[in-house]
Design an enzyme around this catalytic site. Structure first.
Site, PDB file in Angstrom:
ATOM      1  CB  SER A   1       5.204  -2.433  -7.091  1.00  0.00           C
ATOM      2  OG  SER A   1       5.404  -1.173  -7.685  1.00  0.00           O
TER       3      SER A   1
ATOM      4  CG  HIS B   1       3.314  -5.043  -4.258  1.00  0.00           C
ATOM      5  ND1 HIS B   1       3.033  -5.942  -5.278  1.00  0.00           N
ATOM      6  CD2 HIS B   1       2.980  -3.825  -4.746  1.00  0.00           C
ATOM      7  CE1 HIS B   1       2.572  -5.296  -6.331  1.00  0.00           C
ATOM      8  NE2 HIS B   1       2.530  -4.003  -6.035  1.00  0.00           N
TER       9      HIS B   1
ATOM     10  CE  LYS C   1      -0.616  -4.767  -6.064  1.00  0.00           C
ATOM     11  NZ  LYS C   1      -1.610  -3.681  -6.122  1.00  0.00           N
TER      12      LYS C   1
END
Lengths: 415, 81
Positions: A190, A218, A249
């Protein structure tokens, strides 16, 4: 009273210590939906400012997508607001089951279990599948939630140098005597935005009889040709034993997470993972939203393709302007400034120019590696990126860092 | 004894030090200096046990006892006898 003046003073001093160290975190109030264009109240009490958001995990621009919002409304209407129960008592609806099946299909695994968040998935998974006869071997830069999960597990823990396959191999040899070995990594890291060497890791795990765990928070939805994640990108689709990921996300950005992988491991989580057993799962309204997100992503790669093009455009623009970037090809594009104060000043000046991007420094990133972490979205249009680039160049010129090397920036500003 | 010190220092550098310019001595604080995090201590313990054919009980493998190469040597000596 237990909370005496003495106790209060102690905490006040601790808070002051955090402020004095310059690491006091403050929230900025956003008065609009999450998107590329947002309205922010900062500092607190000031009038609203329209800025371009360059630091959200909203990679696919789905956080406020009309179809997702509509599906969430329908979910709210048909399945209600809350469950008022954990899953195994009376907290499981048909749509929870539907989502687990859809995620399994999307990730190419054998089974999936939902958690209230990926933080919870990571906190619960290791304890559920390992004992003190086993070993966990993790990359030194894995996410904090994995570290917490490791701490909660009785298995031995060791680490290997970040993405260093020779070091990982040494550790697999060192721990050959353990009953089970699990190699643990983030898919995309990240802070630096680099991708794990999953192909090599899977080879090593096969050679030394170890399982592999990947946190793809991610990555899921946009890394790989059809957005399935780093396992698709690295050519090891179907070969990862445990994937954890988040719905907070790219996949709509609300909340929730999951463990997906070998069916026996998922079943062990269902039987033993404490965040699953002792907490409500995702609310129906969010489940309905994520189901729609997966429908959108399974039907077309348009959004991840746009994100890829945007990322390339952004990275090229910054490189040509003369910034030092952390190498990589993911939508996490860190602009390296090295000095902590410079990262804060730079972020403040960007905000004045209408660009919302946060400066990170120690202890969030290693000492001397302060940066502005930019995150690109499919919700960005070229005009957003051009405006952001213009602001970065203006502020970069002010601090005279354009075209300067790492060493030159450090000489000018210190570490 | 010098040989043991050098072997341990060499292992520490190879295992933990990322920055090649970092100057390491027998008294460089490893844990309190942030070079070795408490999580990564396990490989050092396993290295010592394998190399010197000893078994160090967990309660003896404290961050304090592992903080410098000199201290580690003292600890190992205790178990070699």
């Amino acid at each position: 009273m237990g909370y005496s003046d003495k106790v209060r003073k102690m905490y006040q001093e601790q808070i002051k210590g955090i402020q004095d160290a310059g690491i006091f975190k403050q929230e900025r109030l956003i008065h609009s939906s999450q998107a590329a264009d947002i309205e922010v109240e900062y500092p607190a009490g000031s009038s609203l400012k329209k800025v371009i958001n360059m630091c959200a995990n909203n990679y696919l621009g789905l956080s406020s997508h009309p179809e997702v919002v509509k599906a969430a409304h329908e979910g709210l209407d048909s399945r209600g607001y809350g469950m008022s129960s954990v899953r195994f008592i009376c907290g499981t609806q048909d749509i929870h089951n539907d989502l687990e099946k859809k995620v399994t299909e999307f990730l190419g695994t054998e089974d999936t279990i939902l958690f209230p968040s990926c933080m919870d998935a990571n906190a619960g998974v290791f304890e559920a599948i390992l004992t003190d006869e086993d070993v966990m071997i993790s990359d030194r830069l894995v996410h904090a939630s994995i570290i917490d999960g490791i701490r909660l597990c009785s298995a031995m823990h060791d680490t290997f140098k970040h993405s260093n396959m020779k070091h990982l191999e040494k550790k697999l040899i060192l721990h050959a005597d353990k009953r089970l070995k699990v190699v643990i990594t983030d898919g995309v890291f990240s802070m630096d935005g680099d991708t794990a060497k999953l192909y090599e890791m899977v080879e090593l795990c096969d050679k030394y009889d170890a399982m592999i765990f990947v946190d793809d928070s991610h990555s899921t939805g946009f890394i790989g040709k059809t957005g399935r994640g780093t396992h698709e990108h690295c050519g090891v689709f179907g070969k990862i034993d445990i994937i954890t990921t988040t719905f907070g996300k790219a996949l709509g950005g609300a909340s929730g997470g999951c463990v997906s992988g070998r069916k026996e491991l998922v079943e062990m989580c269902r039987q033993k993972a404490r965040p699953y057993l002792f907490s409500n799962t995702m609310a129906p309204v969010i489940v309905a939203g994520v189901l729609k997100v997966l429908d959108i992503l399974s039907g077309s790669t348009e959004r991840r393709d746009k994100l890829e093009a945007n990322t390339e455009y952004w990275r090229k623009g910054l490189t040509e302007a003369g910034f030092v970037l952390q190498p990589g090809d993911t939508p996490i594009v860190p602009v390296m400034l090295f000095n902590a104060k410079l990262s804060q000043d730079f972020s403040k000046d960007l905000y004045d120019e209408g660009i919302y991007a946060i400066g990170f420094f120690f202890p969030v990133v290693p000492n001397g590696k302060a940066r502005i972490r930019t995150q690109i979205s499919a919700g960005h249009e070229i005009h957003h990126l051009d405006k952001a680039l213009e602001a970065f160049i203006k502020v970069g010129k002010k601090y005279d860092i354009l075209g300067k090397t790492k060493q030159e920036i450090i000489e000018k500003y210190g570490l | 004894m010098e040989e043991m010190k050098d072997a341990i220092l060499e292992y520490v550098i190879e295992e933990y030090v990322e920055d090649e310019d970092e100057v390491m001595t027998y008294d460089t604080p490893l844990i309190s200096g942030g070079i070795v995090d408490s999580f990564s201590m396990v490989s050092l313990k396993r290295f010592l046990e394998a190399k010197y054919k000893i078994s160090i009980p967990d309660e003896k493998a404290s961050p304090e006892a592992f903080d410098t190469v000199n201290k580690i040597v003292e600890l190992v000596k205790e178990f070699i006898g």
